[in-house]
Design an enzyme around this catalytic site. Structure first.
Site, mmCIF file in Angstrom:
data_model
loop_
_atom_site.group_PDB
_atom_site.id
_atom_site.type_symbol
_atom_site.label_atom_id
_atom_site.label_comp_id
_atom_site.label_asym_id
_atom_site.label_seq_id
_atom_site.Cartn_x
_atom_site.Cartn_y
_atom_site.Cartn_z
ATOM 1 N N LYS A 276 -2.174 -5.707 10.124
ATOM 2 C CA LYS A 276 -2.230 -4.583 9.523
ATOM 3 C C LYS A 276 -3.671 -4.142 9.212
ATOM 4 C CE LYS A 276 -2.145 -4.708 4.747
ATOM 5 N NZ LYS A 276 -3.228 -4.827 3.866
ATOM 6 N N LYS B 295 -13.976 -3.188 3.149
ATOM 7 C CA LYS B 295 -12.895 -4.289 3.018
ATOM 8 C C LYS B 295 -12.511 -4.509 4.510
ATOM 9 C CE LYS B 295 -9.799 -7.233 2.210
ATOM 10 N NZ LYS B 295 -10.041 -8.359 1.994
HETATM 11 P P1 NAD Z 1 2.582 -10.547 -0.405
HETATM 12 O O1 NAD Z 1 3.258 -10.401 1.015
HETATM 13 O O2 NAD Z 1 2.286 -12.278 -0.364
HETATM 14 O O3 NAD Z 1 2.979 -10.024 -1.622
HETATM 15 C C1 NAD Z 1 3.180 -8.605 -1.596
HETATM 16 C C2 NAD Z 1 4.217 -8.362 -2.902
HETATM 17 O O4 NAD Z 1 4.606 -7.150 -2.820
HETATM 18 C C3 NAD Z 1 5.554 -9.318 -2.630
HETATM 19 O O5 NAD Z 1 5.908 -9.788 -3.965
HETATM 20 C C4 NAD Z 1 6.407 -8.016 -2.273
HETATM 21 O O6 NAD Z 1 7.887 -8.354 -2.846
HETATM 22 C C5 NAD Z 1 6.063 -6.831 -2.970
HETATM 23 N N1 NAD Z 1 6.465 -5.718 -2.763
HETATM 24 C C6 NAD Z 1 6.522 -5.320 -1.316
HETATM 25 N N2 NAD Z 1 6.927 -4.063 -1.261
HETATM 26 C C7 NAD Z 1 6.909 -3.380 -2.577
HETATM 27 C C8 NAD Z 1 7.447 -2.447 -3.114
HETATM 28 N N3 NAD Z 1 7.851 -1.218 -2.436
HETATM 29 N N4 NAD Z 1 7.300 -2.144 -4.318
HETATM 30 C C9 NAD Z 1 7.386 -3.317 -5.379
HETATM 31 N N5 NAD Z 1 6.644 -4.387 -4.906
HETATM 32 C C10 NAD Z 1 6.798 -4.615 -3.327
HETATM 33 O O7 NAD Z 1 0.977 -9.876 0.011
HETATM 34 P P2 NAD Z 1 -0.402 -10.454 -0.465
HETATM 35 O O8 NAD Z 1 -0.906 -11.617 0.318
HETATM 36 O O9 NAD Z 1 -0.460 -10.624 -1.914
HETATM 37 O O10 NAD Z 1 -1.264 -9.152 -0.293
HETATM 38 C C11 NAD Z 1 -1.216 -8.046 -1.162
HETATM 39 C C12 NAD Z 1 -2.355 -7.272 -0.457
HETATM 40 O O11 NAD Z 1 -3.779 -7.646 -0.781
HETATM 41 C C13 NAD Z 1 -2.496 -7.000 0.789
HETATM 42 O O12 NAD Z 1 -2.964 -5.233 0.942
HETATM 43 C C14 NAD Z 1 -3.333 -7.692 1.599
HETATM 44 O O13 NAD Z 1 -3.980 -7.131 2.624
HETATM 45 C C15 NAD Z 1 -4.493 -7.693 0.478
HETATM 46 N N6 NAD Z 1 -5.226 -9.100 0.269
HETATM 47 C C16 NAD Z 1 -4.405 -10.410 0.553
HETATM 48 C C17 NAD Z 1 -5.387 -11.362 0.583
HETATM 49 C C18 NAD Z 1 -4.668 -12.905 0.680
HETATM 50 O O14 NAD Z 1 -5.320 -13.763 0.904
HETATM 51 N N7 NAD Z 1 -3.187 -12.954 0.781
HETATM 52 C C19 NAD Z 1 -6.729 -11.476 0.239
HETATM 53 C C20 NAD Z 1 -7.305 -10.100 0.272
HETATM 54 C C21 NAD Z 1 -6.518 -9.141 0.021
#
Ligand code: NAD
Length: 315
Positions: free
Chosen positions: A239, A171
């Site tokens: 990250k 990933k």
């Molecule tokens: P984001 O920042 O949009 O959402 C993260 C969510 O987690 C938020 O709603 C936040 O309030 C919540 N959160 C944070 N800390 C928390 C805790 N301690 N307890 C409960 N909730 C908590 O992030 P995202 O874009 O959805 O990404 C999430 C994961 O998916 C990451 O690891 C990212 O690298 C991965 N990812 C993201 C994408 C993308 O296109 N955005 C694509 C592939 C993978």
């Protein structure tokens, strides 16, 4: 039917949860920000006040969280999954996470009879929304087979990569490539614009060439539209780039290109903030050159582009 918990309902996580809800799984949700769950609760999901409460109510809990520290606190915090998940249940981490930390947490859960899978996703928010996102799975094959129904409901292509930790590696590699491609797309567009070539034509030509990439075809269109909106922040990008560079050090692989590109994103975060869209790395170049990269007809968000794509492809 298994009761499934979803913790972390942001850009990606809320789509993963919505896919499970639509398929009829009883769903329990939790996020630091309760407002992130409003839509899911309206459609029938149950709110849990902590990861422990979600864990106690579920057979399987999926996490999709923005940092390694957030995953660790959701598992080991005072009200963490370790205190909620019962023996025989499963934790699936769909965050992009550090494989070493994931294995450490899996070890703690195993002492309570809880199984772990890592299942990071790749393909962006649009594919998460349509249930076609690719899922890379690491973990015991038998546990994977037991959770195949959940994973195939959440996403499209599901690839079992190997034991725990290996999916995190692949990933991080795919994201390293995506970050390099978006920065390189911006440089390519700037060369074309400065030489006087129409940017739509330049984009079409590159798309039909050996220089094409998934990022050029999709996310780079938000640079041309000027919205840079793909739903992925500088914080998340750095990250993941950090995880890639850590792997390079660990495996003794020089990552010259990735190291240089990381610094572009450090500069972008310093200039626009950690929550800004990572495609704004192109704006740094626009500012440095005093030349914008707008091409009429391109939408500002990736979502809009994908709605128009059949027409764009036929143009
Ligand atoms: P984001 O920042 O949009 O959402 C993260 C969510 O987690 C938020 O709603 C936040 O309030 C919540 N959160 C944070 N800390 C928390 C805790 N301690 N307890 C409960 N909730 C908590 O992030 P995202 O874009 O959805 O990404 C999430 C994961 O998916 C990451 O690891 C990212 O690298 C991965 N990812 C993201 C994408 C993308 O296109 N955005 C694509 C592939 C993978």
């Amino acid at each position: 039917m298994k009761t499934v918990g979803c913790i972390g309902l942001g850009h990606i996580g809320h789509h993963l949860a919505a896919n499970l809800l639509r398929a009829g799984y009883p769903l329990v949700v939790h996020d630091l920000d309760e407002a992130a769950a409003t839509g899911l609760i309206a459609e029938g999901a149950t709110w849990a006040t902590s990861p422990a409460e979600a864990g106690a109510a579920c057979d399987v809990v999926v996490t999709c969280l923005p940092s390694v520290a957030a995953v660790t606190s959701v598992v080991t915090g005072e009200q963490g999954l370790l205190r909620g998940l019962a023996s025989g249940s499963t934790w699936i981490d769909m965050s992009t996470n550090d494989g070493h930390e994931l294995r450490r947490l899996a070890g703690l859960l195993a002492e309570h009879g809880v199984d772990t899978l890592e299942a990071p996703v790749t393909g962006g928010c649009h594919n998460a929304s349509s249930g076609t996102i690719t899922i890379l799975v690491g973990g015991d094959e038998e546990v994977f087979e037991r959770q195949r129904d959940v994973l195939e409901t959440v996403g499209g292509r599901v690839l079992h990569i190997g034991p725990l930790g290996k999916a995190s590696v692949i990933k991080v590699i795919t994201n390293m490539l995506a970050f390099i491609h978006i920065a390189a797309s911006a440089e390519a567009f700037m060369l074309a614009r400065r030489s006087g070539i129409d940017l739509r034509l330049a984009w079409e030509a590159i798309r039909a060439s050996s220089g094409n990439s998934f990022i050029l075809e999709t996310e780079s269109t938000t640079i041309l539209g000027g919205g840079y909106d793909v739903g992925f922040s500088f914080d998340l990008c750095l990250k993941d780039m950090g995880l890639a560079l850590d792997l390079g050090r660990e495996l003794d692989v020089p990552l010259d290109v990735a190291g240089t590109v990381e610094q572009l994103f450090v500069r972008g975060r310093a200039r626009y903030g950690g929550e800004a869209e990572y495609a704004m790395v192109a704006k740094l170049l626009e500012e440095a050159c005093g030349t914008d990269l707008r091409a009429p007809g391109f939408p500002t968000t990736l979502e809009e582009y994908l709605e128009q794509m059949p027409r764009a492809a036929a143009d």
